[in-house]
Write a protein that holds these residues in place. Structure first.
Motif, short mmCIF file in Angstrom:
data_model
loop_
_atom_site.label_atom_id
_atom_site.label_comp_id
_atom_site.label_asym_id
_atom_site.label_seq_id
_atom_site.Cartn_x
_atom_site.Cartn_y
_atom_site.Cartn_z
N LEU A 317 -26.38 42.43 -10.20
CA LEU A 317 -25.74 42.78 -8.94
C LEU A 317 -26.29 41.95 -7.79
O LEU A 317 -25.56 41.57 -6.87
N HIS A 318 -27.59 41.66 -7.82
CA HIS A 318 -28.18 40.85 -6.76
C HIS A 318 -27.66 39.42 -6.81
O HIS A 318 -27.58 38.75 -5.77
N ARG A 319 -27.33 38.94 -8.00
CA ARG A 319 -26.75 37.59 -8.10
C ARG A 319 -25.29 37.57 -7.65
O ARG A 319 -24.81 36.55 -7.17
N MET A 320 -24.61 38.66 -7.80
CA MET A 320 -23.17 38.71 -7.49
C MET A 320 -22.89 38.78 -5.98
O MET A 320 -21.83 38.33 -5.54
N ALA A 321 -23.79 39.37 -5.21
CA ALA A 321 -23.51 39.57 -3.79
C ALA A 321 -24.79 39.52 -2.99
O ALA A 321 -25.88 39.78 -3.50
N GLY A 322 -24.65 39.18 -1.70
CA GLY A 322 -25.77 39.22 -0.79
C GLY A 322 -26.18 40.66 -0.52
O GLY A 322 -25.44 41.60 -0.81
N PRO A 323 -27.34 40.86 0.11
CA PRO A 323 -27.82 42.22 0.30
C PRO A 323 -26.92 43.07 1.18
O PRO A 323 -26.68 44.25 0.89
N VAL A 357 -21.54 56.15 -8.23
CA VAL A 357 -22.46 55.95 -7.11
C VAL A 357 -23.86 55.61 -7.61
O VAL A 357 -24.53 54.71 -7.09
N GLY A 358 -24.31 56.32 -8.64
CA GLY A 358 -25.65 56.10 -9.17
C GLY A 358 -25.86 54.70 -9.71
O GLY A 358 -26.98 54.17 -9.66
N LEU A 359 -24.80 54.06 -10.19
CA LEU A 359 -24.94 52.71 -10.73
C LEU A 359 -25.52 51.72 -9.71
O LEU A 359 -26.27 50.81 -10.07
N GLY A 360 -25.17 51.91 -8.45
CA GLY A 360 -25.63 50.96 -7.44
C GLY A 360 -26.94 51.31 -6.78
O GLY A 360 -27.52 50.47 -6.08
N LEU A 361 -27.44 52.52 -6.98
CA LEU A 361 -28.64 52.95 -6.26
C LEU A 361 -29.89 52.15 -6.61
O LEU A 361 -30.68 51.79 -5.71
N PRO A 362 -30.18 51.85 -7.89
CA PRO A 362 -31.38 51.04 -8.17
C PRO A 362 -31.35 49.68 -7.49
O PRO A 362 -32.39 49.21 -7.00
N SER A 363 -30.20 49.04 -7.42
CA SER A 363 -30.13 47.73 -6.77
C SER A 363 -30.41 47.85 -5.28
O SER A 363 -30.98 46.95 -4.66
N LEU A 364 -30.04 48.99 -4.68
CA LEU A 364 -30.32 49.19 -3.25
C LEU A 364 -31.81 49.43 -3.02
O LEU A 364 -32.37 48.98 -2.02
#
Length: 450
Positions: A317-323, A357-364
């Protein structure tokens, strides 16, 4: 912004600065040393992680078991709720001081002292039960003690992880730490119920055991006790005294000085507030639809299950989009979730919405580390961590209180629709922010393979 005694000598964070060898002495040494061992063979990290995992599991078991014990002891739902309230309020009140302590005192000793205090508090409960001397004031004192240990050990645990892994392995280490947090969140409540069914004292014997494991980990794992600029052998009046003159609120001033960090923390605060606010209306509505307690618990576990799955997606996810873009996508994905109970499927639909929603929480959470915690001097890092955690945690009691007030005047359906609307409106300013949308990842060493 963090001030110090030298006029005009200030530390600010307006945009993420590249991570270079000049950031800290430890990073400089890591860049010139031999390649680090794979993370799975880093015994200090794995032992520290195991202790933290034990502490997290014990806390999650206690979050469920202590209110059940208070309810059985007093028969009062208000008293049962007071345990969690006292614990959370104590953590919030002492959090700022906990960050200052992490920057000024020996961090390892702070962790050992905190873990020892939590062990004593946890042990006092089954001992009092054995002698039939357990009272509500005793339990509320235990809640305050646990809350205090969280305030002081929380920043130190995060700093300890950074001190035992190479900089290029930090993102991978934090992703593994996400598995600890979400695994404990998922396993804790049902384990507490199972242990409580075996006997009233059993779950508290379990929390005592996990507290002991955490203390053993703190005793056996050695990590740098203080930041380089906070060691006592520096001459008075030199630049090395900056941490003392910065004050306990230096972390808040530094965060407030950066438009990017203000936007990031604002979005996360709103998401946390909405997440806390939707729990009570969802529970009430699902119960009205005929869903049992077990079904409600499984539905609300969707976020933890999604976060466990999302831990392995962090790098992708970090490679796919900026913060900034990633933050906004995850935040807007949260907006329709409060409406899930109104759709066909009941508990299954709620579980699916929370899972997404939980899928994105670790990347945040890892994003927060990269944008904030790795971009400040080590001698300020404890206070910045404490300030960040205080700001994000403050939204949770506000959300819970707000949802209760909504339910006093409106139906659960109206309350959930209101939460959705308020969340969407609150996200509009951040979405319009060019600073947030155009944010880029700080440069860092490529992650190693474990």
């Amino acid at each position: 912004m963090a001030g110090n005694s030298a006029a005009g000598n200030r530390t600010t964070v307006d945009e993420p600065r590249p991570i270079t060898a000049a950031n800290t002495a430890a990073e400089a040494e890591a860049e010139t040393a031999a390649p680090p061992v794979p993370l799975r063979r880093n015994l200090r990290f794995q032992a520290l992680w195991a202790g933290q995992a034990a502490a997290s599991l014990g806390m999650r078991v206690g979050d469920t078991a202590f209110p059940l014990l208070v309810l059985a002891l007093t028969g009062s739902s208000t008293a049962a709720g007071a345990f969690g309230a006292v614990q959370m309020i104590t953590t919030l009140l002492l959090g700022i001081h906990g960050g200052a302590v992490a920057d000024r005192l020996d961090r390892r000793r702070v962790l050992i002292t905190s873990d020892a205090a939590r062990l004593l508090a946890a042990t006092s409960v089954p001992v009092a039960m054995a002698f039939d001397r357990l009272t509500l004031p005793h339990l509320l004192l235990v809640a305050a003690a646990i809350g205090a240990t969280m305030a002081y050990s929380g920043p130190v645990r995060m700093l300890a992880v950074r001190s035992v892994v190479a900089p290029e392995q930090l993102a991978q280490a934090l992703a593994q730490d996400e598995a600890r947090l979400n695994g404990a969140a998922l396993a804790g409540p049902p384990l507490a119920g199972f242990l409580y069914g075996l006997g009233g004292a059993v779950p508290f014997l379990g929390t005592t055991f996990t507290s002991l494991l955490a203390l053993v980990s703190a005793l056996v794992v050695r990590f740098p006790g203080r930041p380089a600029d906070a060691r006592p052998n520096h001459e008075p009046g030199t630049a090395e005294q900056q941490p003392e003159s910065g004050g306990a609120l230096a972390g808040f001033r530094l965060l407030a000085a950066s438009p990017l960090l203000r936007s990031v923390l604002g979005v996360l605060l709103v998401v946390n507030l909405a997440g806390a606010a939707l729990v009570l209306p969802v529970m009430v509505l699902l119960r009205e639809q005929g869903t049992g307690s077990g079904g409600i618990g499984l539905a609300l576990a969707g976020e933890a299950v999604g976060a466990l799955a999302g831990a392995v997606l962090v790098s992708r996810l970090h490679r796919m989009a900026g913060p900034g873009a990633l933050l906004l996508v995850v935040a807007w994905a949260t907006v329709p979730v409060p409406l899930a109970p109104l759709l066909p499927g009941g508990a299954v639909t709620v579980f699916a919405g929370l899972f997404v929603v939980g899928l994105g929480l670790p990347s945040l959470r890892v994003m927060l580390d990269l944008l904030v915690f790795r971009q400040v001097p080590d001698e300020l890092r404890g206070r910045v961590i404490a300030a960040t955690m205080t700001l994000l945690t403050a939204g949770m009691p506000a959300g819970t209180l707000g949802s209760g007030l909504l339910l006093d005047h409106f139906s659960p359906s109206v309350a959930l629709a209101g939460i959705t609307a308020l969340l969407a409106v609150a996200l509009l300013p951040a979405t319009a922010s060019r600073t947030l949308r155009r944010a880029v990842w700080p440069t860092a060493p490529a992650p190693s393979q474990a």
